[in-house]
Design a protein around this motif. Structure first.
Motif, PDB file in Angstrom:
ATOM      1  N   PRO A 103     -41.061  30.191  -3.986  1.00 41.22           N
ATOM      2  CA  PRO A 103     -40.287  30.709  -4.784  1.00 41.22           C
ATOM      3  C   PRO A 103     -39.543  31.849  -4.731  1.00 41.22           C
ATOM      4  CG  PRO A 103     -42.219  31.147  -5.600  1.00 41.22           C
ATOM      5  CD  PRO A 103     -42.116  30.212  -4.311  1.00 41.22           C
ATOM      6  N   ALA A 104     -37.944  31.797  -5.016  1.00 38.98           N
ATOM      7  CA  ALA A 104     -37.279  32.756  -4.987  1.00 38.98           C
ATOM      8  C   ALA A 104     -36.096  32.177  -5.638  1.00 38.98           C
ATOM      9  CB  ALA A 104     -37.334  33.330  -3.594  1.00 38.98           C
ATOM     10  N   ALA A 105     -35.169  33.485  -5.814  1.00 37.34           N
ATOM     11  CA  ALA A 105     -33.719  33.019  -6.668  1.00 37.34           C
ATOM     12  C   ALA A 105     -32.596  34.082  -5.802  1.00 37.34           C
ATOM     13  CB  ALA A 105     -34.153  33.272  -8.190  1.00 37.34           C
ATOM     14  N   VAL A 106     -31.605  33.999  -6.330  1.00 37.02           N
ATOM     15  CA  VAL A 106     -30.332  35.199  -5.427  1.00 37.02           C
ATOM     16  C   VAL A 106     -29.172  34.829  -6.535  1.00 37.02           C
ATOM     17  CG1 VAL A 106     -29.951  33.630  -3.696  1.00 37.02           C
ATOM     18  CG2 VAL A 106     -29.450  35.999  -2.861  1.00 37.02           C
ATOM     19  N   ASP A 107     -28.442  35.899  -6.330  1.00 37.80           N
ATOM     20  CA  ASP A 107     -26.734  35.306  -6.312  1.00 37.80           C
ATOM     21  C   ASP A 107     -26.054  34.972  -5.276  1.00 37.80           C
ATOM     22  OD1 ASP A 107     -28.321  34.882  -9.132  1.00 37.80           O
ATOM     23  OD2 ASP A 107     -27.507  37.334  -9.722  1.00 37.80           O
ATOM     24  N   TYR A 108     -25.824  34.250  -5.535  1.00 37.92           N
ATOM     25  CA  TYR A 108     -24.646  33.925  -4.126  1.00 37.92           C
ATOM     26  C   TYR A 108     -22.953  34.502  -5.006  1.00 37.92           C
ATOM     27  CZ  TYR A 108     -27.552  31.043  -1.876  1.00 37.92           C
ATOM     28  OH  TYR A 108     -29.023  30.083  -0.318  1.00 37.92           O
TER      29      TYR A 108
ATOM     30  N   ASN B  73     -30.462  26.030   0.799  1.00 37.16           N
ATOM     31  CA  ASN B  73     -29.532  27.616   0.575  1.00 37.16           C
ATOM     32  C   ASN B  73     -28.474  26.372   0.024  1.00 37.16           C
ATOM     33  OD1 ASN B  73     -28.376  26.259   2.562  1.00 37.16           O
ATOM     34  ND2 ASN B  73     -27.390  28.060   3.368  1.00 37.16           N
ATOM     35  N   ILE B  74     -27.017  27.326  -0.124  1.00 41.24           N
ATOM     36  CA  ILE B  74     -26.082  26.546  -0.659  1.00 41.24           C
ATOM     37  C   ILE B  74     -24.883  26.796   0.108  1.00 41.24           C
ATOM     38  CG2 ILE B  74     -24.233  25.950  -2.626  1.00 41.24           C
ATOM     39  CD1 ILE B  74     -26.357  26.187  -5.080  1.00 41.24           C
ATOM     40  N   ALA B  75     -24.444  25.936   0.920  1.00 35.82           N
ATOM     41  CA  ALA B  75     -23.058  26.596   1.656  1.00 35.82           C
ATOM     42  C   ALA B  75     -22.240  25.273   1.168  1.00 35.82           C
ATOM     43  CB  ALA B  75     -23.716  25.897   3.016  1.00 35.82           C
TER      44      ALA B  75
ATOM     45  N   THR C  99     -19.666  33.524  -9.849  1.00 37.65           N
ATOM     46  CA  THR C  99     -21.628  33.624  -9.389  1.00 37.65           C
ATOM     47  C   THR C  99     -22.040  32.097  -9.063  1.00 37.65           C
ATOM     48  OG1 THR C  99     -21.297  35.750  -9.897  1.00 37.65           O
ATOM     49  CG2 THR C  99     -23.229  35.009  -9.533  1.00 37.65           C
ATOM     50  N   ILE C 100     -22.980  31.329  -8.368  1.00 37.55           N
ATOM     51  CA  ILE C 100     -24.166  30.874  -9.028  1.00 37.55           C
ATOM     52  C   ILE C 100     -25.340  31.753  -7.953  1.00 37.55           C
ATOM     53  CG2 ILE C 100     -24.983  28.365  -7.294  1.00 37.55           C
ATOM     54  CD1 ILE C 100     -22.017  28.009  -6.177  1.00 37.55           C
ATOM     55  N   HIS C 101     -26.569  31.103  -9.523  1.00 40.87           N
ATOM     56  CA  HIS C 101     -27.124  31.854  -9.640  1.00 40.87           C
ATOM     57  C   HIS C 101     -28.490  31.000  -9.091  1.00 40.87           C
ATOM     58  CE1 HIS C 101     -31.224  33.399 -10.980  1.00 40.87           C
ATOM     59  NE2 HIS C 101     -31.260  32.843 -11.546  1.00 40.87           N
TER      60      HIS C 101
ATOM     61  N   ARG D 221     -19.970  32.455 -13.506  1.00 38.41           N
ATOM     62  CA  ARG D 221     -21.461  31.866 -13.535  1.00 38.41           C
ATOM     63  C   ARG D 221     -22.145  30.576 -13.825  1.00 38.41           C
ATOM     64  NH1 ARG D 221     -24.738  35.701 -12.240  1.00 38.41           N
ATOM     65  NH2 ARG D 221     -27.618  35.319 -12.768  1.00 38.41           N
ATOM     66  N   ILE D 222     -23.213  29.848 -12.772  1.00 33.33           N
ATOM     67  CA  ILE D 222     -23.613  29.224 -13.504  1.00 33.33           C
ATOM     68  C   ILE D 222     -25.041  29.302 -12.854  1.00 33.33           C
ATOM     69  CG2 ILE D 222     -21.941  27.291 -13.521  1.00 33.33           C
ATOM     70  CD1 ILE D 222     -22.804  26.489 -10.408  1.00 33.33           C
ATOM     71  N   THR D 223     -25.805  28.529 -13.210  1.00 37.58           N
ATOM     72  CA  THR D 223     -27.203  28.311 -12.146  1.00 37.58           C
ATOM     73  C   THR D 223     -27.095  26.997 -11.576  1.00 37.58           C
ATOM     74  OG1 THR D 223     -27.780  30.072 -13.847  1.00 37.58           O
ATOM     75  CG2 THR D 223     -29.315  28.351 -12.648  1.00 37.58           C
ATOM     76  N   VAL D 224     -27.976  26.817 -10.404  1.00 37.94           N
ATOM     77  CA  VAL D 224     -28.248  26.044  -9.791  1.00 37.94           C
ATOM     78  C   VAL D 224     -29.889  25.643  -8.793  1.00 37.94           C
ATOM     79  CG1 VAL D 224     -27.827  23.983  -7.416  1.00 37.94           C
ATOM     80  CG2 VAL D 224     -26.117  25.034  -9.215  1.00 37.94           C
ATOM     81  N   GLY D 225     -30.753  25.091  -9.366  1.00 36.70           N
ATOM     82  CA  GLY D 225     -31.488  24.775  -8.638  1.00 36.70           C
ATOM     83  C   GLY D 225     -31.934  23.851  -7.642  1.00 36.70           C
ATOM     84  N   ALA D 226     -33.106  24.319  -7.113  1.00 31.33           N
ATOM     85  CA  ALA D 226     -34.138  22.920  -5.827  1.00 31.33           C
ATOM     86  C   ALA D 226     -35.436  23.041  -6.163  1.00 31.33           C
ATOM     87  CB  ALA D 226     -33.436  23.655  -4.846  1.00 31.33           C
ATOM     88  N   GLN D 227     -35.299  22.362  -5.907  1.00 32.58           N
ATOM     89  CA  GLN D 227     -37.061  21.214  -6.208  1.00 32.58           C
ATOM     90  C   GLN D 227     -37.294  20.369  -5.979  1.00 32.58           C
ATOM     91  OE1 GLN D 227     -38.579  22.488 -10.075  1.00 32.58           O
ATOM     92  NE2 GLN D 227     -41.177  22.411  -9.201  1.00 32.58           N
TER      93      GLN D 227
END
Length: 224
Positions: free
Chosen positions: A73-78, A51-53, A38-40, A14-20
């Protein structure tokens, strides 16, 4: 910068990736091979979709995972399916210049080149459908129609042509304009390009469609 996997209980990572600011906070994602991960994903750009593809490489020939597009602003678990060891490519479908590499490591590191079997997350493609598909075109940031007619209770096909060079579009169908329930989400394509969307059977009624990337491009779907 790189996003390195943390291993939770039960395997996988499980890792976290942000976009800003129209960029990811990392250009390298590390995952463990042979198990779901899981990518948070945190989209911190207000009013902007990301998104992330994940693809086998930067040619985008084979999609391995496509995450749901979210508006910040929003977050999702992929939930990423198991991948073979190797180096892959990821980007944002809406802003393809936001990109980087996904490094999948076996226990102890290393491993052969990727040979993963494609598995998509969301996004519809070709195959099946009716013999005479409806054709919808996107050009000048507008669809060629605001009404799509489909047969009831049977698979159907929408042939989608994106004629906006360098611009990404898709067709997504919802129960209504509140976007509460998604019935179909087509693969995002960057023009000029075309694709056949295979629509699952729908009950008679009137539904809503739009482009996920440019939501003001919209209309109604009449089934029956």
């Amino acid at each position: 910068m790189e996003a390195t996997a943390a291993t939770p209980g039960g395997g996988g990572t499980r890792i976290t990736v942000g976009a800003q600011g129209l960029q990811f906070d990392t250009n390298r994602i590390e995952l463990s091979a042979g198990a779901p991960s899981t990518i948070h994903f945190e989209n911190n750009d207000p009013g902007i979709q990301h998104n992330i593809a994940i693809f086998t490489d930067s040619s985008l020939g084979t999609n391995l995972f496509r995450g749901e597009i979210v508006t910040g602003p929003a977050a999702v678990d992929y939930r990423i399916p198991p991948l073979e060891p190797g180096t892959y490519y990821f980007h944002c479908d809406v802003h393809p210049t936001m990109s980087g590499s996904v490094v999948v490591k076996a226990a102890g590191g290393g491993g052969p080149p990727p040979t993963a079997t494609p598995a998509t997350g969301g996004g519809g493609g070709g195959g099946g459908g009716t013999a005479n598909p409806s054709t919808v075109t996107a050009q000048g940031l507008a669809f060629s129609t605001t009404e799509i007619a489909l047969p009831p209770d049977a698979p159907s096909t929408i042939h989608f042509e994106n004629k906006d060079a360098g611009v990404s579009h898709d067709i997504a169908i919802y129960t209504d304009s509140s976007l509460g329930t998604n019935l179909f989400r087509g693969q995002i394509i960057t023009g000029p390009a075309s694709i056949d969307y295979s629509i699952p059977p729908l009950k008679p009624g009137t539904y809503y469609f739009h482009c996920d990337v440019h939501p003001t491009m919209d209309g109604s779907v009449t089934v029956g």
